[in-house]
Design an enzyme around this catalytic site. Structure first.
Site, PDB file in Angstrom:
ATOM      1  N   ARG A  82       7.722  30.713  86.057  1.00 19.89           N
ATOM      2  CA  ARG A  82       8.606  29.848  85.263  1.00 19.89           C
ATOM      3  C   ARG A  82       9.909  30.586  84.953  1.00 19.89           C
ATOM      4  O   ARG A  82      10.992  30.025  85.014  1.00 19.89           O
ATOM      5  CB  ARG A  82       7.897  29.420  83.955  1.00 19.89           C
ATOM      6  CG  ARG A  82       6.705  28.493  84.193  1.00 19.89           C
ATOM      7  CD  ARG A  82       6.182  27.876  82.889  1.00 19.89           C
ATOM      8  NE  ARG A  82       5.663  28.845  81.952  1.00 19.89           N
ATOM      9  CZ  ARG A  82       4.404  29.268  81.901  1.00 19.89           C
ATOM     10  NH1 ARG A  82       3.515  28.762  82.729  1.00 19.89           N
ATOM     11  NH2 ARG A  82       4.019  30.155  81.003  1.00 19.89           N
ATOM     12  N   LYS A 172      17.154  19.109  71.007  1.00 21.13           N
ATOM     13  CA  LYS A 172      16.657  17.811  71.490  1.00 21.13           C
ATOM     14  C   LYS A 172      15.271  17.482  70.940  1.00 21.13           C
ATOM     15  O   LYS A 172      14.445  18.362  70.744  1.00 21.13           O
ATOM     16  CB  LYS A 172      16.576  17.869  73.018  1.00 21.13           C
ATOM     17  CG  LYS A 172      16.173  16.548  73.652  1.00 21.13           C
ATOM     18  CD  LYS A 172      15.758  16.730  75.098  1.00 21.13           C
ATOM     19  CE  LYS A 172      14.255  16.841  75.215  1.00 21.13           C
ATOM     20  NZ  LYS A 172      13.779  16.814  76.610  1.00 21.13           N
ATOM     21  N   GLU A 213      16.590  11.451  71.433  1.00 22.96           N
ATOM     22  CA  GLU A 213      16.073  10.861  72.676  1.00 22.96           C
ATOM     23  C   GLU A 213      14.921   9.903  72.428  1.00 22.96           C
ATOM     24  O   GLU A 213      13.756  10.306  72.393  1.00 22.96           O
ATOM     25  CB  GLU A 213      15.612  11.977  73.633  1.00 22.96           C
ATOM     26  CG  GLU A 213      15.116  11.434  74.967  1.00 22.96           C
ATOM     27  CD  GLU A 213      14.646  12.508  75.949  1.00 22.96           C
ATOM     28  OE1 GLU A 213      14.519  13.679  75.554  1.00 22.96           O
ATOM     29  OE2 GLU A 213      14.412  12.163  77.109  1.00 22.96           O
ATOM     30  N   LYS A 255      20.434  10.123  73.625  1.00 22.70           N
ATOM     31  CA  LYS A 255      19.887  10.301  74.978  1.00 22.70           C
ATOM     32  C   LYS A 255      18.877   9.193  75.250  1.00 22.70           C
ATOM     33  O   LYS A 255      17.674   9.374  75.015  1.00 22.70           O
ATOM     34  CB  LYS A 255      19.240  11.685  75.086  1.00 22.70           C
ATOM     35  CG  LYS A 255      18.556  11.940  76.422  1.00 22.70           C
ATOM     36  CD  LYS A 255      18.248  13.415  76.629  1.00 22.70           C
ATOM     37  CE  LYS A 255      17.410  13.614  77.872  1.00 22.70           C
ATOM     38  NZ  LYS A 255      17.322  15.009  78.290  1.00 22.70           N
TER      39      LYS A 255
HETATM   40  P1  13P Z   1      14.122  13.419  82.951  1.00 19.23           P
HETATM   41  O1  13P Z   1      15.570  13.337  83.329  1.00 19.23           O
HETATM   42  O2  13P Z   1      13.266  14.048  84.017  1.00 19.23           O
HETATM   43  O3  13P Z   1      13.590  12.126  82.452  1.00 19.23           O
HETATM   44  O4  13P Z   1      14.015  14.405  81.733  1.00 19.23           O
HETATM   45  C1  13P Z   1      14.908  14.261  80.694  1.00 19.23           C
HETATM   46  C2  13P Z   1      14.345  14.894  79.522  1.00 19.23           C
HETATM   47  O5  13P Z   1      14.929  15.789  78.969  1.00 19.23           O
HETATM   48  C3  13P Z   1      13.061  14.414  79.002  1.00 19.23           C
HETATM   49  O6  13P Z   1      12.891  14.818  77.681  1.00 19.23           O
END
Ligand code: 13P
Length: 382
Positions: A82, A172, A213, A255
């Site tokens: 990772r 986030k 998000e 988001k």
């Molecule tokens: P994806 O663009 O793969 O959906 O991931 C965005 C993301 O940060 C999910 O939390």
């Protein structure tokens, strides 16, 4: 009639001289009480994250999610794998031309390049702003079969202070809303919206820009219309809660998902239809004070995500109050991961693929992305 601090001071009940509106004395203010200087910093960071047609690169997969992406490609599911993969990403030459910020994970923000340079330093040196995922994952929601509630509020204030000290400037939190038989429920939408708003308020207190998000998932047979309806309901609820929790809208990034038919819906939609539905939905639910909207990709292919973002910017860009940007994980990373396969010899080719997808999305923000940018037309000039 005065509200806020002065109204309180002039309340005759508390010894003040005059007031016409007794109710005002009970209401201090509905606004955040962050110092003005801190608010301005948040606004500046949020604006920078969506400036120059750039966007965010989400590389904040939790360890289980990262391992899940490695497994089908035969990449060892170890901390060193990772780390090596994230080093590949943050050392991609020229990435900062297209990417304004990267979102890290708790393990990743503590890691270094092989030469000992911290990832945070490498990112900052590339002219990119480091950010951090701070939720601790979506868990089954009690009493709500098939629905999830995102956790991570306990101890969040202390974790934010630590991340801020490590150099993170934004954070986030992802809530997931599934669409299906009888779902989403009001309870799921409200609980997730409130958690998002409480996290966002704590972020702003800590000087970090929240990247809020709420993701309406693509899984299922639902139509584009139903995705529109659910997304609007979710966003309206989220913005009500953000207001209630005194979050400064000018200092956050939203988001959201694009408005799309479910993955197994028999009627799929053209890029223009997705663009129209998504922008119309956002116009109804997202206040103009928000500086930027950076979409998640949600499992769309890199090319589809670019084409749809491009269609939105071609059709609406000059008429919108907020920037329409990107904050993709899979839609930027997946081709690079499939080239890398855990092999040192593939690093350069994988970086080229990553650079290319990032550039395509930068072009999509300008409304200049087209199919000729893909395949043989792709050029790597870092
Ligand atoms: P994806 O663009 O793969 O959906 O991931 C965005 C993301 O940060 C999910 O939390």
């Amino acid at each position: 009639m005065e509200f806020g601090r002065n109204a309180h001071r002039e309340n005759p009940q508390s010894g003040g001289a005059k007031i016409n509106c007794p109710a005002a004395s009970k209401r201090y203010s509905f606004r955040s009480r962050l110092p003005q200087m801190n608010v301005q910093e948040l606004i500046d960071t949020a604006r920078t994250l969506v400036a120059g047609n750039k966007g965010l690169l989400a590389m904040d997969e939790s360890n289980p999610t990262c391992n899940k992406r490695f497994a089908p490609l035969g990449i060892p599911q170890t901390e060193e794998s990772r780390r090596a993969y994230r080093e590949l990403i943050v050392t991609t030459p020229g990435l900062g031309e297209w990417i304004s910020g990267v979102i890290l994970y708790d393990e990743t923000i503590r890691q270094q390049k092989k030469d000992g340079t911290s990832f945070v330093k490498a990112i900052t040196n590339a002219g990119i702003i480091p950010g951090i995922k701070v939720d601790t994952g979506a868990k089954d929601m009690a009493g709500h079969l098939g629905e999830k509630i995102t956790e991570g509020l306990d101890g969040l204030r202390d974790r934010l202070a630590e991340y801020s000290q490590m150099g993170a400037r934004f954070a986030k939190w992802r809530a997931v809303i599934a669409v299906g038989d009888g779902i989403p429920s009001r309870g799921c939408i409200e609980a997730n919206a409130q958690a998002l708003a409480r996290y966002a308020a704590l972020c702003q207190e800590a000087g970090l820009v929240p990247v809020v998000e709420p993701e309406v998932l693509m899984d299922g047979e639902h139509s584009l219309d139903l995705c529109y309806e659910v997304t609007e309901e979710v966003l309206r609820t989220v913005f009500n809660q953000l207001y209630t929790q005194r979050v400064t809208l000018e200092g956050l990034i939203l988001k959201p998902n694009m408005v799309l038919p479910g993955l197994t819906c028999p009627k799929q939609a053209a890029a223009d239809e997705v663009a129209d539905a998504t922008v119309q939905c956002l116009l109804r639910a997202v206040p103009a004070a928000v500086p930027g909207i950076a979409f998640l990709s949600g499992g769309q292919s890199g090319e589809l995500a670019s084409a749809r973002l491009n269609a939105m910017n071609v059709r609406f860009k000059s008429r919108l109050p907020w920037a329409l940007a990107f904050s993709f994980a899979r839609a930027i990373q997946q081709p690079a991961l499939e080239i890398w396969l855990g092999e040192e010899a593939n690093v350069l080719a994988a970086q080229q693929a990553l650079w290319h997808r990032a550039k395509c999305n930068w072009a999509a923000r300008r409304g200049e992305y087209n199919a000729a940018m893909e395949g043989t037309g792709a050029t790597y000039v870092p």
